[in-house]
Design a protein around this motif. Structure first.
Motif, PDB file in Angstrom:
ATOM      1  N   UNK A  41      -8.476 -77.437 -47.296  1.00  0.00           N
ATOM      2  CA  UNK A  41      -9.321 -77.014 -46.017  1.00  0.00           C
ATOM      3  C   UNK A  41      -9.278 -75.689 -45.886  1.00  0.00           C
ATOM      4  N   UNK A  94       1.509 -56.757 -34.954  1.00  0.00           N
ATOM      5  CA  UNK A  94       1.528 -57.487 -33.597  1.00  0.00           C
ATOM      6  C   UNK A  94       1.434 -58.825 -33.947  1.00  0.00           C
ATOM      7  N   UNK A 154       3.723 -61.854 -32.614  1.00  0.00           N
ATOM      8  CA  UNK A 154       3.516 -62.958 -31.866  1.00  0.00           C
ATOM      9  C   UNK A 154       3.078 -64.385 -32.480  1.00  0.00           C
ATOM     10  N   UNK A 155       3.110 -64.358 -33.691  1.00  0.00           N
ATOM     11  CA  UNK A 155       3.096 -65.783 -34.176  1.00  0.00           C
ATOM     12  C   UNK A 155       4.175 -66.076 -35.069  1.00  0.00           C
ATOM     13  N   UNK A 169      -4.247 -66.173 -40.032  1.00  0.00           N
ATOM     14  CA  UNK A 169      -3.597 -66.773 -39.024  1.00  0.00           C
ATOM     15  C   UNK A 169      -2.971 -68.103 -39.459  1.00  0.00           C
ATOM     16  N   UNK A 170      -3.685 -68.884 -40.305  1.00  0.00           N
ATOM     17  CA  UNK A 170      -3.394 -70.105 -40.718  1.00  0.00           C
ATOM     18  C   UNK A 170      -2.179 -70.117 -41.650  1.00  0.00           C
ATOM     19  N   UNK A 179     -14.012 -62.934 -38.489  1.00  0.00           N
ATOM     20  CA  UNK A 179     -13.382 -64.277 -37.838  1.00  0.00           C
ATOM     21  C   UNK A 179     -12.682 -64.962 -39.191  1.00  0.00           C
ATOM     22  N   UNK A 180     -13.363 -65.053 -40.207  1.00  0.00           N
ATOM     23  CA  UNK A 180     -12.835 -65.965 -41.258  1.00  0.00           C
ATOM     24  C   UNK A 180     -11.660 -65.384 -41.707  1.00  0.00           C
ATOM     25  N   UNK A 184      -9.591 -63.410 -40.186  1.00  0.00           N
ATOM     26  CA  UNK A 184      -8.432 -63.744 -38.880  1.00  0.00           C
ATOM     27  C   UNK A 184      -7.977 -65.062 -39.142  1.00  0.00           C
ATOM     28  N   UNK A 185      -8.970 -66.157 -39.098  1.00  0.00           N
ATOM     29  CA  UNK A 185      -8.480 -67.555 -39.347  1.00  0.00           C
ATOM     30  C   UNK A 185      -7.488 -67.631 -40.913  1.00  0.00           C
ATOM     31  N   UNK A 198       0.931 -69.314 -39.607  1.00  0.00           N
ATOM     32  CA  UNK A 198       1.259 -70.476 -38.858  1.00  0.00           C
ATOM     33  C   UNK A 198       1.829 -71.576 -39.574  1.00  0.00           C
ATOM     34  N   UNK A 199       1.531 -71.524 -41.059  1.00  0.00           N
ATOM     35  CA  UNK A 199       2.184 -72.594 -41.523  1.00  0.00           C
ATOM     36  C   UNK A 199       3.387 -72.471 -42.419  1.00  0.00           C
ATOM     37  N   UNK A 202     -19.450 -60.426 -38.307  1.00  0.00           N
ATOM     38  CA  UNK A 202     -18.706 -61.471 -37.341  1.00  0.00           C
ATOM     39  C   UNK A 202     -18.260 -62.498 -37.967  1.00  0.00           C
ATOM     40  N   UNK A 217       5.510 -70.486 -40.716  1.00  0.00           N
ATOM     41  CA  UNK A 217       6.314 -70.541 -39.693  1.00  0.00           C
ATOM     42  C   UNK A 217       6.790 -71.799 -39.534  1.00  0.00           C
ATOM     43  N   UNK A 218       5.818 -72.893 -39.384  1.00  0.00           N
ATOM     44  CA  UNK A 218       6.055 -74.421 -38.896  1.00  0.00           C
ATOM     45  C   UNK A 218       6.910 -74.777 -40.329  1.00  0.00           C
TER      46      UNK A 218
END
Lengths: 183, 216
Positions: free
Chosen positions: B156, B63, B67-68, B205-206, B198-199, B201-202, B209-210, B194, B212-213
């Motif tokens: 980063x 998913x 979506x990304x 996700x990053x 979250x980390x 996911x980040x 994203x990168x 938590x 794809x970009x």
């Protein structure tokens, strides 16, 4: 007036010269670690803005709360990065300040330690800016929950560019601590 | 206390050999291998608990990729699933009092290096010379800035994960020394579960994203 100022500065340097250099470096580490954490202001403001926008968005679009929360958490976690960088530098100073091993001792080591801490304050801008971007992304998600993917992608790209200055601050702090060209 | 920042070394005959993070990573690799084999050994149409759980994770990664990155880039899903599972287990090892391998800059920088490599290679594969040309846009004068912002990505990415996990590890150490009973449960819930999830996911996700970009 200048004579008085000169006298005070001279007295200050004399006092510094009389102290144990190791104790001075410890004091500078404490000061630098504290100064580095001032950058926590930025992520705090930014994450608060994103949380506020999320609350607003949840009120407008209760069905999209799941997507809104996801975007908010993702944006906030990125906005926290500048604060995390500061934490890393502060912890390095507290537990493993590499300047203690330096053969050169004196005012330059103190200044390097404090300077590394002060450099991290630059992270405030990145934190506020990334938080703002996260807030706006949350707002957009509340209007168009279905476009969550492109919104997150654009938000992360913009936030990554906004991160650059805080990375510069981190690099300068690490150079001052580990590979200081001035020593 | 200096060994909090500097990773713990496993010594053989008194000489530092490998870091503790490497040993823990081996453990995680074995754990994930056994888990994968157990899940896929006899899959059923009506899944059991384990198969259902793993299918849930797989569907979640699919998913996220859809979506990304778009559903035509499903070929990245296996790597991203492996990355997500590794990071998830690695970030949660603090729960069983093992130092997280991700609280070590060597681990996170290696992972960020893989992401950086994937971004560059796929960007070049998708756009050929246009990708190199994109560094000199909008004007050739901007090239140094573009290169620096490209190099900022692995820095980063790695420092974010490293700092978070190191911070949570140190806070948990302090909590255990101040209030050893009951209170650390809350700390584990926030700082390990938590922040770790979250980390993870980040990071995933990053990475998506990168890539794809760079390809679009």
């Amino acid at each position: 007036m200048f004579v008085l100022l000169r006298f005070i500065i001279d007295a200050g340097f004399d006092w510094l010269a009389q102290q144990d250099p190791m104790a001075l470096l410890l004091a500078a580490s404490a000061l630098g670690a504290g100064a580095a954490m001032i950058a926590g202001i930025g992520p705090g403001v930014g994450q608060g803005y994103a949380a506020g926008k999320a609350a607003e968005a949840a009120g407008q679009n209760p069905k999209g709360v799941q997507q809104i929360t996801f975007v908010m958490l993702l944006g906030q976690a990125v906005a926290e990065t500048a604060g995390i960088f500061s934490l890393v530098v502060a912890l390095i100073m507290l537990y493993a300040n590499p300047l203690f091993q330096s053969p050169a001792l004196g005012i330059l080591l103190l200044a390097s330690t404090v300077g590394a801490g002060v450099a991290m304050i630059g992270g405030i801008g990145a934190g506020v800016g990334q938080g703002y971007a996260a807030g706006k992304a949350v707002e957009a998600t509340s209007y168009r929950s279905r476009l969550q993917g492109p919104i997150i992608r654009t938000m992360l790209l913009g936030q990554a560019v906004g991160q650059t200055t805080s990375i510069y601050a981190l690099i300068i702090a690490l150079i001052l601590l580990y590979a200081n060209p001035l020593l | 206390m200096a060994d909090i920042i500097i990773p713990v070394y496993v010594t053989i005959n008194g000489t530092p050999f490998i870091t503790g993070s490497v040993v823990v990573t081996w453990g995680i690799i074995v754990f994930l291998l056994v888990l994968s084999i157990l899940t896929t050994r006899n899959m059923k149409m009506v899944p059991g608990v384990l198969q259902l759980f793993m299918e849930l994770i797989l569907a979640g990664v699919h998913w996220m990729v859809d979506s990304t990155m778009g559903s035509h880039r499903r070929s990245f899903a296996p790597y991203l699933l492996a990355l997500a599972l590794y990071l998830l287990v690695a970030n949660l090892t603090g729960l069983v009092a093992i130092r997280q391998p991700t609280a070590d800059l060597n681990t996170t920088f290696a992972l960020a290096g893989i992401t950086f490599f994937l971004v560059q290679v796929n960007g070049f594969r998708a756009k050929k010379l246009g990708y190199i040309k994109s560094f000199f846009q909008p004007i050739p004068f901007m090239a140094p800035m573009n290169f620096i912002s490209e190099l900022a990505l692995p820095i980063s990415l790695s420092f974010r994960l490293f700092g978070n996990m190191l911070g949570s590890m140190i806070i948990m150490l302090m909590l255990y020394s101040f209030m050893p009973i009951l209170v650390p449960i809350i700390g584990h819930g926030f700082f390990d579960v938590f922040a770790g999830v979250i980390q993870m996911f980040i990071f995933v996700m990053l990475t998506m994203t990168f890539i794809t970009l760079a390809m679009d």
